[in-house]
Design a protein around this motif. Structure first.
Motif, short mmCIF file in Angstrom:
data_model
loop_
_atom_site.label_atom_id
_atom_site.label_comp_id
_atom_site.label_asym_id
_atom_site.label_seq_id
_atom_site.Cartn_x
_atom_site.Cartn_y
_atom_site.Cartn_z
N SER A 1 0.83 -1.21 0.00
CA SER A 1 0.00 0.00 0.00
C SER A 1 0.86 1.25 0.00
CB SER A 1 -0.91 0.02 1.22
OG SER A 1 -1.86 -1.00 1.15
N SER A 2 1.94 1.20 0.76
CA SER A 2 2.86 2.32 0.81
C SER A 2 3.47 2.58 -0.56
CB SER A 2 3.95 2.05 1.85
OG SER A 2 4.86 3.11 1.89
N GLU A 3 3.82 1.53 -1.25
CA GLU A 3 4.38 1.68 -2.60
C GLU A 3 3.36 2.32 -3.54
OE1 GLU A 3 6.16 -1.11 -6.18
OE2 GLU A 3 6.17 -1.88 -4.14
N SER A 4 2.11 1.93 -3.44
CA SER A 4 1.05 2.50 -4.26
C SER A 4 0.89 4.00 -3.99
CB SER A 4 -0.27 1.77 -4.02
OG SER A 4 -1.31 2.34 -4.77
N VAL A 5 0.87 4.37 -2.72
CA VAL A 5 0.76 5.78 -2.35
C VAL A 5 1.98 6.54 -2.89
CG1 VAL A 5 0.76 7.41 -0.42
CG2 VAL A 5 -0.70 5.38 -0.34
N GLY A 6 3.16 5.94 -2.78
CA GLY A 6 4.37 6.58 -3.27
C GLY A 6 4.33 6.86 -4.76
N LYS A 7 3.81 5.91 -5.52
CA LYS A 7 3.68 6.12 -6.98
C LYS A 7 2.74 7.28 -7.28
CE LYS A 7 4.67 1.39 -8.38
NZ LYS A 7 4.14 0.14 -8.92
N LEU A 8 1.62 7.34 -6.58
CA LEU A 8 0.68 8.42 -6.79
C LEU A 8 1.28 9.77 -6.39
CD1 LEU A 8 -2.63 6.75 -5.58
CD2 LEU A 8 -2.01 7.34 -7.94
N LEU A 9 2.03 9.79 -5.31
CA LEU A 9 2.69 11.03 -4.89
C LEU A 9 3.68 11.50 -5.95
CD1 LEU A 9 3.54 10.74 -1.08
CD2 LEU A 9 2.37 12.62 -2.22
N ARG A 10 4.47 10.57 -6.47
CA ARG A 10 5.44 10.94 -7.52
C ARG A 10 4.73 11.49 -8.76
NH1 ARG A 10 7.72 6.41 -5.40
NH2 ARG A 10 6.98 5.03 -7.04
N LEU A 11 3.63 10.87 -9.14
CA LEU A 11 2.87 11.35 -10.29
C LEU A 11 2.34 12.77 -10.04
CD1 LEU A 11 0.85 8.15 -11.29
CD2 LEU A 11 2.64 9.28 -12.64
N LEU A 12 1.79 13.00 -8.87
CA LEU A 12 1.27 14.31 -8.54
C LEU A 12 2.40 15.36 -8.52
CD1 LEU A 12 -1.09 16.13 -7.78
CD2 LEU A 12 -0.83 15.36 -5.40
N LEU A 13 3.52 15.00 -7.94
CA LEU A 13 4.66 15.91 -7.91
C LEU A 13 5.11 16.28 -9.33
CD1 LEU A 13 6.67 14.48 -4.93
CD2 LEU A 13 6.20 16.91 -5.29
N ARG A 14 5.22 15.28 -10.19
CA ARG A 14 5.63 15.52 -11.57
C ARG A 14 4.63 16.43 -12.29
NH1 ARG A 14 6.90 9.46 -12.51
NH2 ARG A 14 8.90 9.32 -11.46
N LYS A 15 3.35 16.16 -12.09
CA LYS A 15 2.30 16.95 -12.72
C LYS A 15 2.38 18.40 -12.28
CE LYS A 15 -2.66 17.48 -13.18
NZ LYS A 15 -3.96 17.11 -12.70
N LEU A 16 2.51 18.62 -10.99
CA LEU A 16 2.54 19.99 -10.47
C LEU A 16 3.84 20.71 -10.81
CD1 LEU A 16 0.95 19.44 -6.95
CD2 LEU A 16 -0.05 20.66 -8.89
N ALA A 17 4.94 19.99 -10.82
CA ALA A 17 6.24 20.61 -11.13
C ALA A 17 6.34 20.99 -12.60
CB ALA A 17 7.38 19.67 -10.75
N GLY A 18 5.65 20.24 -13.45
CA GLY A 18 5.71 20.48 -14.90
C GLY A 18 4.72 21.49 -15.39
N SER A 19 3.74 21.84 -14.56
CA SER A 19 2.71 22.77 -15.06
C SER A 19 2.85 24.13 -14.47
CB SER A 19 1.31 22.22 -14.74
OG SER A 19 1.14 21.96 -13.37
#
Length: 122
Positions: free
Chosen positions: A104-122
């Motif tokens: 579950s922690s790994e799943s949350v980590g993947k979602l966090l990385r995706l959100l970070l990338r999305k926000l950093a790129g926009s």
């Protein structure tokens, strides 16, 4: 960040982090009572810190602040994973009880990385 609508509670990453935290609390109830103020407390605090930092960052007005709180959430997630691995290695956690939490922690980590990338790129 006025372009957002909705709430942090609508974020799948926050929802999964909350679910992880609830599961951590449930799982650690069976841990030895002499660890209540030790590893049990640390695991619970690290878990609760993840959704709390996601929510706090969401409430900030600047994207940079939001990104910083998401990074703090990532750090708390890694802290949680480390504490779970320690609990497993020293035999505090019952056999295999950390496997699902780590997944579950790994799943949350993947979602966090995706959100970070999305926000950093926009």
């Amino acid at each position: 960040m006025a372009d957002r609508s909705g709430s942090y509670q609508d974020l799948v990453v926050w929802q999964q982090a909350m679910d992880l935290t609830v599961t951590v609390y449930s799982t650690t109830k069976s841990w030895p009572k002499d660890e209540l103020y030790g590893l049990t407390s640390q695991v619970r605090r690290a878990a609760a810190s993840v959704p709390a930092n996601i929510a706090e960052g969401y409430g900030r007005e600047h994207r940079g602040s939001y990104l910083q709180f998401l990074r703090i959430a990532q750090g708390s997630l890694k802290e949680l994973e480390t504490h779970l691995l320690i609990a497993d290695r020293v035999g505090i956690a019952p056999n295999g009880s950390t496997v699902a939490l780590l997944a579950s922690s790994e799943s949350v980590g993947k979602l966090l990385r995706l959100l970070l990338r999305k926000l950093a790129g926009s």
